[in-house]
Design a protein around this motif. Structure first.
Motif, PDB file in Angstrom:
ATOM      1  N   VAL A 189       8.500  10.742   5.007  1.00 34.26           N
ATOM      2  CA  VAL A 189       7.145  10.801   5.932  1.00 34.26           C
ATOM      3  C   VAL A 189       6.426   9.451   5.900  1.00 34.26           C
ATOM      4  N   THR A 190       6.604   9.047   4.346  1.00 36.64           N
ATOM      5  CA  THR A 190       6.190   7.385   4.218  1.00 36.64           C
ATOM      6  C   THR A 190       7.201   6.675   4.489  1.00 36.64           C
TER       7      THR A 190
ATOM      8  N   PHE B 186       5.646   3.452   7.406  1.00 38.09           N
ATOM      9  CA  PHE B 186       6.050   2.180   7.200  1.00 38.09           C
ATOM     10  C   PHE B 186       6.402   1.504   8.430  1.00 38.09           C
ATOM     11  N   TYR B 187       7.800   2.526   8.733  1.00 38.07           N
ATOM     12  CA  TYR B 187       8.173   1.668   9.736  1.00 38.07           C
ATOM     13  C   TYR B 187       7.176   1.090  11.061  1.00 38.07           C
ATOM     14  N   LEU B 188       6.509   2.557  11.513  1.00 32.67           N
ATOM     15  CA  LEU B 188       5.463   2.086  12.492  1.00 32.67           C
ATOM     16  C   LEU B 188       4.110   1.330  12.136  1.00 32.67           C
ATOM     17  N   VAL B 189       4.123   1.131  11.077  1.00 31.85           N
ATOM     18  CA  VAL B 189       2.619   0.345  10.382  1.00 31.85           C
ATOM     19  C   VAL B 189       3.792  -1.611  10.778  1.00 31.85           C
TER      20      VAL B 189
ATOM     21  N   ARG C  32      12.639  -4.402   6.719  1.00 28.60           N
ATOM     22  CA  ARG C  32      13.964  -2.864   7.308  1.00 28.60           C
ATOM     23  C   ARG C  32      14.371  -2.594   5.644  1.00 28.60           C
ATOM     24  N   ARG C  33      14.980  -3.597   4.988  1.00 25.38           N
ATOM     25  CA  ARG C  33      15.647  -3.208   3.660  1.00 25.38           C
ATOM     26  C   ARG C  33      14.363  -2.318   3.205  1.00 25.38           C
TER      27      ARG C  33
ATOM     28  N   LEU D 225       0.719  -1.378  -0.177  1.00 23.82           N
ATOM     29  CA  LEU D 225      -0.181   0.092  -0.034  1.00 23.82           C
ATOM     30  C   LEU D 225       0.792   1.051  -0.101  1.00 23.82           C
ATOM     31  N   PHE D 226       1.781   1.187   0.454  1.00 27.40           N
ATOM     32  CA  PHE D 226       3.122   2.157   0.945  1.00 27.40           C
ATOM     33  C   PHE D 226       3.825   2.778  -0.412  1.00 27.40           C
TER      34      PHE D 226
END
Length: 357
Positions: free
Chosen positions: A300-301, A305-308, A173-174, A106-107
């Motif tokens: 910001v994305t 992405f990290y948080l979600v 993470r990548r 989605l991102f």
């Protein structure tokens, strides 16, 4: 091809790749006996939709986003199984994992937004710089060249070094890192654009800057300083695009990989549509804002992405990869018979032509 276009004409730049493509069918025909050929099966997308509809029944929609959304509709725990439920529990687990993989994508339209700059705006940017006989679209080739050089380095040096120091650089993470690298590439492009404006006598209107005689006036900056942006985009591709393809392949059910690949590639199409919103910024004197806005979006994305995804899912990466592979393969298009298994699933092994050494 860029030199053929510049010094000969478009006819030659189109003819050369056409000749190369003509060799492809010949290669396929010559080596077809060495390929691993499997009889195609029909689509299982219909059963996926039926399973999803079944999972939403009786208040099941309240479990969307939870593991129970899928576990409660496994064949082994379903009373009065519908006729279409001919698969096993493992296939439901693979569906759950595949849906998670698709949600990660989605991102990706916002990542492609940064990548797409190398195919349009950066090519136009090069035309406003001192080319020294180099076609302005030649620099675009630095992207695949950088990828070819960096992939062996990343695979054989960077990843082993990280593992040696017990740093887990997992696929999630990548993919997260790819957004920040893409952000760096756009910052590079924005800085270059700033100095193009500073070194051109027409200031922020370089695209239309001409002498009274009609000769074009360009910036004194050498076009090769664009290289950094292309290299950074290439590194971002290694972390994002290549890993995204790997993620789609490993997480999707074997008989739904083409669908997941299609959804992954569809994110590029969505990005192209989103890019239309930036058309107004893709011209003088707003090009710095164009690259800057894309850089901010990528940054910001990456955090989102990290948080979600990365933080909550990363610890389950190995567990997701260790899921039992389903024995459900679908119906072959050749009309071969199916064999029922004890749990009601259908086992079907299409004929395989083994690879010859």
């Amino acid at each position: 091809m860029v030199y053929a276009e510049r010094y000969v004409g478009f006819w030659l730049s189109f003819l050369l790749p056409t000749i190369m493509f003509m060799f492809c069918p010949v290669v396929l025909l010559v080596f077809h006996k060495k390929y691993n050929l499997r009889e195609p099966t029909d689509s299982v997308f219909g059963k996926f939709l039926l399973l999803t509809k079944h999972a939403c029944k009786d208040g099941g929609y309240k479990h969307i986003g939870k593991e129970t959304f899928w576990t409660r509709v496994k064949p082994s725990v379903t009373a009065n199984k519908p006729k279409w439920m001919t698969f096993d529990d493992a296939w439901v687990d693979e569906i759950s994992r595949g849906v998670k993989a698709c949600s990660v994508f989605l991102f990706y339209p916002l990542w492609w937004l940064a990548y797409n700059q190398i195919d349009n705006n950066l090519v136009s940017q090069a035309a406003t710089m001192s080319l020294h006989g180099v076609p302005n679209d030649l620099l675009n080739n630095m992207n695949p060249l950088a990828i070819i050089i960096m992939i062996p380095i990343v695979d054989n040096v960077v990843y082993p070094l990280l593992r040696r120091y017990k740093i887990r650089f997992t696929p999630l993470r990548r993919m997260c890192a790819s957004f920040f690298v893409a952000c760096s590439a756009m910052i590079w492009a924005a800085v270059v654009q700033y100095y193009i404006y500073e070194t051109n006598p027409c200031g922020r209107y370089v695209a239309t800057c001409e002498t009274p005689a009609g000769d074009r006036i360009v910036s004194s900056l050498n076009v090769w300083i664009q290289t950094g942006a292309y290299v950074l985009v290439g590194l971002s591709e290694i972390f994002g695009s290549i890993t995204g393809l790997e993620y789609a392949y490993t997480k999707a059910p074997a008989n739904m990989r083409s669908l997941v690949f299609g959804l992954y590639n569809f994110t590029s199409a969505l990005s192209a549509a989103i890019g239309q919103a930036f058309v107004a910024l893709a011209a003088d004197p707003l090009l710095i804002w164009n690259y800057g806005a894309v850089a901010i979006i990528a940054f910001v994305t990456g955090i989102a992405f990290y948080l979600v995804f990365t933080r909550p899912w990363d610890k389950f990466e190995e567990e997701m990869n260790m899921l039992k592979e389903s024995e459900y393969k679908g119906h072959t298009l050749g009309g071969h018979s199916e064999k029922k298994m004890e749990d009601g699933a259908v086992e079907q092994t299409p004929p395989v032509r083994e690879v010859r050494e």
